[in-house]
Design a protein around this motif. Structure first.
Motif, PDB file in Angstrom:
ATOM      1  N   ARG B 302     -21.139  20.693 -19.536  1.00  0.00           N
ATOM      2  CA  ARG B 302     -21.672  19.447 -18.965  1.00  0.00           C
ATOM      3  C   ARG B 302     -20.556  18.634 -18.312  1.00  0.00           C
ATOM      4  NH1 ARG B 302     -24.668  15.613 -22.687  1.00  0.00           N
ATOM      5  NH2 ARG B 302     -22.830  15.750 -24.020  1.00  0.00           N
ATOM      6  N   SER B 303     -20.914  17.861 -17.314  1.00  0.00           N
ATOM      7  CA  SER B 303     -19.909  17.006 -16.671  1.00  0.00           C
ATOM      8  C   SER B 303     -19.414  15.940 -17.642  1.00  0.00           C
ATOM      9  CB  SER B 303     -20.499  16.347 -15.423  1.00  0.00           C
ATOM     10  OG  SER B 303     -21.506  15.425 -15.777  1.00  0.00           O
ATOM     11  N   TYR B 304     -20.266  15.589 -18.583  1.00  0.00           N
ATOM     12  CA  TYR B 304     -19.895  14.574 -19.589  1.00  0.00           C
ATOM     13  C   TYR B 304     -18.588  14.955 -20.281  1.00  0.00           C
ATOM     14  CZ  TYR B 304     -20.663  11.339 -23.517  1.00  0.00           C
ATOM     15  OH  TYR B 304     -20.546  10.334 -24.437  1.00  0.00           O
ATOM     16  N   LEU B 306     -16.131  16.332 -18.951  1.00  0.00           N
ATOM     17  CA  LEU B 306     -14.997  16.289 -18.015  1.00  0.00           C
ATOM     18  C   LEU B 306     -14.510  14.858 -17.783  1.00  0.00           C
ATOM     19  CD1 LEU B 306     -16.466  18.599 -15.209  1.00  0.00           C
ATOM     20  CD2 LEU B 306     -14.871  19.274 -17.005  1.00  0.00           C
ATOM     21  N   LEU B 307     -15.186  13.908 -18.411  1.00  0.00           N
ATOM     22  CA  LEU B 307     -14.950  12.513 -18.023  1.00  0.00           C
ATOM     23  C   LEU B 307     -13.631  11.931 -18.497  1.00  0.00           C
ATOM     24  CD1 LEU B 307     -18.469  10.883 -18.272  1.00  0.00           C
ATOM     25  CD2 LEU B 307     -17.257  11.681 -16.260  1.00  0.00           C
TER      26      LEU B 307
END
Lengths: 633, 311
Positions: B302-304, B306-307
């Motif tokens: 998930r992009s989450y 990568l935050l």
């Protein structure tokens, strides 16, 4: 324009580290509790040339670059051509100072590197005189000397940041933290020394004369600083996209790069290929074989994608493309924003071709609409295009981290499993009726994938029979055309039932409307808020669904106002034309505010456009914008 | 558990399985060389153990593009010149598929020339059959990239001023790891070459001479033909790039003088295929990407996560 905000402009040449310095400074401001919004202005060259980044920071919400700016850090262009000679393009070295003075607000602060900029050249600018007239406060500092003393010349960025922080009475904590994250060893040590020493110079060698101070604020939740390109890439990741093919072109390259860097760790595949025809054709091939795939480009490269786009439409291969607009025509201005590819994206490709087009208005919308594009493309087997521009691509703003805390959606939409294929309709020879118009729902005939048992069919760009064979029978042609066209109507119905992707703002009962699309949304939203504060009866609508067009929503909005002004960054009022074509009316109500000089709208320009329009004044706008009167239906 | 159970299926395969019920009879002109390609493919595929549903045949536009209308596999009839980018992405998406791309000389060497060069350069594991009739057939006889110098056509009424393109030499230089030429009039050789090309791990390019009895009568039927492997007049090592290059050059030179040389020209079994190279640098998953979408246990990143870099 308010004094409770900082708009800091750092100017230098390409290669002077403007980008990384500003990125860290913006992040430090965000960490200190402020809302931030960045704007990037750069030339199409690797070294030198006038470039700047603006960071707007305030406790209140910031949705655009704002109007003008109030703090200049002019580093001088260390990669300027012939810095010691007077060439026909003038002395480029001084441009970071000389080219930025026009937009500086009254009472603004100037810090420039007197270690790099020639004293005589500065004198020629009549800086003192202009400063007096405008109430500017000028601080010449030997940033280069300071950098060289402790480290290398390129570190004059850090010296500039140190001076900035001290002049604004800003705590160094967040800046130091970020430096520690990004650097190590001697480089870190040198930078920290430069930062500290620069900071201490204020109060000792430099006396603070201005009133501007860093605003203070507090975030209730954790924030992330990211760009529109990040958001598009992250939307794709969360939609389960694991294949991208592309060819470098500014500004699309950002999305391509972000996904190329992340895909290896995610089991995805990125392909940089020979040209954009291949790029889009690869995305079609990967999608055909069962992977969620995308490609994209900017205008010139998108032109090459016209034929694979048509192939995807005819073969009903799901596909997402992104089109990152820059100023055209042809090569145009490669690093400048414009919204002039709208008609191109809506209509490119031969025949009665059909596609879905979304134009996100900000970073959150860029993420959400990219996911939506994948969902629609795979459910309805139709290409979906995200159209955005250099502005949204490169601007950074803070977004609530929790915004991204969502489940991924990798499912392949209307794709059958082998088990489902056993129940599906086949012809007498065992070929799967992949383009079956008899059982299609909402125009969609579910598909199989190569390698699946019982699913073989032919995909072709020719008109075809239910099993995919080339077929020119008039009845079949009409059935297949009608079925494909029905998909767009079904998509509109579905979108109308879901939460609207259009953005509404301002006084609901207003008599005057301002309509915009894409990345101009933020400036228009701020302009409407400002007009409402001043007591004007104005409301705004920013449209994201370009195709299928949100007929009901836009009609209701335009019926509710007496007049409306359409704001867009192009010279030929393309979106206004699109509204009129889609709705077949409102030609008398719509005027245009157009800007196409390579810079995005500032809110004040929209406010002025409204004032001129409302008063029916004859005067010309003060900025480089054009008012295009209503033309009738 | 695979979601693609046609792949690797072990069973008796009848060559009739490759004849579609929809269009059993091709629309090509009587005497057309394209029949030879179709026939050779129908023979070769069962002999290398391939079933119709594990093969994806990707074609361009032209008479040759209709190959997959008459060959019952999964098919993708794309657009003019673009079969290769579509084909190679399908192979990257699902490397277990047997991917065969095909098109004509105008399609592959003209409008799609850039794709051909780069697909060869990257050495994608696929077979590429170019139906070379030295003419544009379907559009009624215009000069093509392989038409001989001096060839008269409606678009070059005084005879072509251009020397023809050298398909074999170009492919070798671009990086193809298997290069052969065969002719429709030589069905046994054609079948054997197709089998070798399919089994070759890398980009296998077959320049397939397909006479056009309607629009290119000059080329006659590509008879008599000579198999360079079987003739005593020619002796070269197909694994030696320098010798292969010389033989290719001679073959291309003499074709327009009426001497039809065919056979294997270059075979490099050592060069890794593109997906092997891509896996080696960590840019391609070991398991077929297409399978992942059907794996209920797959964990999707998930992009989450990568935050952190943005906070």
């Amino acid at each position: 324009m308010s004094d409770d905000e900082l708009i800091w402009r750092i100017a230098g040449g390409s290669g002077d580290g403007i980008d990384s310095t500003s990125q860290n400074f913006a992040k430090a401001l965000m960490r200190s509790g402020l809302n931030v919004f960045t704007h990037r202005h750069y030339p199409s060259r690797i070294r030198g040339g006038h470039t700047y980044v603006e960071i707007r920071a305030a406790e209140h919400e910031v949705q655009s670059r704002g109007d003008g700016y109030n703090f200049l850090l002019a580093l001088g262009d260390s990669f300027a051509r012939n810095p010691q000679e007077e060439a026909y393009y003038g002395n480029e070295e001084i441009k970071p100072l000389s080219e930025n003075l026009d937009d500086l607000r009254e009472g603004g602060v100037i810090v420039y590197d007197e270690g790099l900029l020639d004293e005589e050249e500065v004198a020629e600018l009549e800086l003192e005189k202009r400063a007096e007239e405008n109430g500017w406060h000028v601080y010449p500092v030997d940033l280069r000397g300071l950098a060289k003393e402790h480290g290398r010349e390129v570190m004059r960025n850090t010296a500039g940041v140190g001076i900035t922080a001290a002049l604004l009475e800003m705590d160094l904590e967040h800046i130091e933290d970020l430096m520690e994250d990004a650097m190590s060893g001697d480089v870190l040590e040198a930078n920290l020394e430069i930062l500290d020493e620069a900071n201490e110079m204020v109060g000792e060698e430099i006396e603070r004369e201005h009133d501007l101070r860093i605003p203070t604020g507090e975030h209730e939740t954790e924030q992330a600083l990211l760009s529109g390109s990040n958001a598009i890439a992250y939307g794709a990741i969360d939609a389960g996209c694991r294949f991208i093919a592309g060819y470098p072109m500014t500004p699309w390259t950002d999305v391509f790069t972000i996904l190329s860097q992340n895909f290896p760790d995610m089991g995805g595949v990125s392909e940089q290929v020979e040209d954009e025809i291949a790029a889009a054709a690869l995305a079609v091939g990967a999608s055909h074989a069962g992977v969620k795939a995308m490609s994209g480009s900017s205008g010139g490269g998108f032109a090459l994608m016209s034929e694979p786009l048509g192939l995807a439409e005819m073969t009903e291969t799901p596909l997402v493309l992104v089109e990152s607009m820059r100023a055209g025509p042809s090569t145009g201005m490669p690093t400048k924003p414009e919204q002039a590819d709208l008609e191109f994206v809506l209509y490119t490709s031969q025949g009665d071709s059909q596609r879905v087009v979304f134009a996100p208005g900000n970073i959150e919308e860029a993420y959400e609409q990219t996911r939506l594009a994948f969902e629609i493309a795979w459910d309805y087997q139709i290409p979906a295009i995200i159209i955005y521009d250099q502005k949204l691509s490169g601007e950074n703003a803070n977004v609530d981290v929790e915004f991204f805390d969502r489940e991924p959606t990798p499912d392949l939409g209307s794709t059958l499993t082998e088990e489902e294929l056993r129940e599906a309709a086949h012809d007498n020879s065992g070929k799967f009726k992949r383009f079956n118009y008899e059982d299609a729902e909402d125009g969609v005939a579910p598909r199989s994938l190569p390698g699946q048992k019982g699913g073989r069919y032919l995909a072709t760009g020719n008109e075809h029979s239910p099993v995919g064979h080339i077929e020119e029978d008039p009845d079949n042609r009409t059935f297949q055309m009608d079925r494909r066209l029905e998909k767009l109507e079904s998509i509109r119905e579905e979108l109308d039932e879901r939460e609207s992707t259009q953005t509404y703002f301002g006084d609901e009962d207003a008599e005057y409307g301002i309509v915009t699309w894409g990345s101009s949304q933020g400036a228009v939203e701020e302009a409407v808020a400002r007009l409402n504060e001043q007591g004007h009866s104005v409301k705004g609508l920013s449209v994201s669904d370009m195709l299928p067009f949100p007929e009901t929503e836009v009609t209701e909005f335009l019926e509710s106002v007496d007049e409306a002004m359409v704001v867009e960054m192009n010279a030929t009022a393309q979106f206004r034309g699109h509204i009129q074509r889609e709705l077949g009316r409102f030609g008398d109500k719509l005027t245009s505010l157009l800007k196409y000089n390579g810079n995005p709208f500032e809110p004040a320009e929209v406010v002025e456009g409204y004032e001129i329009n409302l008063a029916d004044e004859e005067r010309e706008p003060s900025a480089q914008v054009r008012i295009e009167p209503a033309a009738g239906d | 558990m695979s979601a693609f159970n046609a792949i690797g299926e072990q069973r008796e395969i009848d060559r009739d399985e490759f004849t579609p019920g929809v269009e059993p009879q091709p629309t090509w002109c009587p005497g057309c060389g394209d029949f030879g390609v179709l026939k050779a493919l129908k023979q070769a595929l069962p002999e290398v153990g391939k079933t119709p549903e594990e093969v994806l045949t990707v074609t361009g536009i032209g008479c040759s593009g209709k190959l997959n209308s008459y060959l019952d596999t999964y098919g993708f009839h794309t657009i003019h010149g673009r079969s290769l980018p579509v084909a190679r992405a399908a192979k990257l998406a699902n490397p277990e598929l047997e991917v065969i791309a095909a098109g004509g000389d105008g399609d592959g060497y003209g409008i799609g020339g850039n794709h051909w060069i780069h697909t060869a350069r990257e050495n994608h594991d696929m077979t590429y059959i170019v139906f070379n009739n030295e003419i544009f057939g379907l559009t009624k006889g215009q000069t093509s990239p392989t038409s001989p110098k001096g060839h008269k056509s409606k678009t070059q009424p005084s005879g072509s001023a251009k020397t023809p393109l050298r398909p074999l030499s170009m492919s070798l230089n671009a990086g193809a790891s298997y290069v052969a030429r065969t002719a429709a009039v030589n069905p046994n050789q054609a079948k054997e070459i197709i089998k070798e090309a399919i089994e070759h791990d890398g980009f296998a390019h077959i320049d397939f001479l397909t006479q056009c009895p309607t629009w290119n009568k000059d080329a006659r039927q590509y008879v008599p033909y000579i198999d360079v492997q079987e003739s005593d007049d020619y002796d070269f090592d197909v694994t030696d790039r320098r010798e292969a290059a010389e033989m290719m050059r001679e073959t291309e030179d003499v074709l327009n003088e009426g001497t039809v040389l065919t056979g294997r020209y270059y075979v490099d079994e050592d060069r890794p295929s593109y997906s092997q190279e891509k896996k080696a640098v960590g840019e391609m998953p070991d398991d077929p990407l297409a399978e992942r979408y059907f794996d209920d246990d797959a964990e999707w990143e998930r992009s989450y996560d990568l935050l952190e870099r943005h906070t």
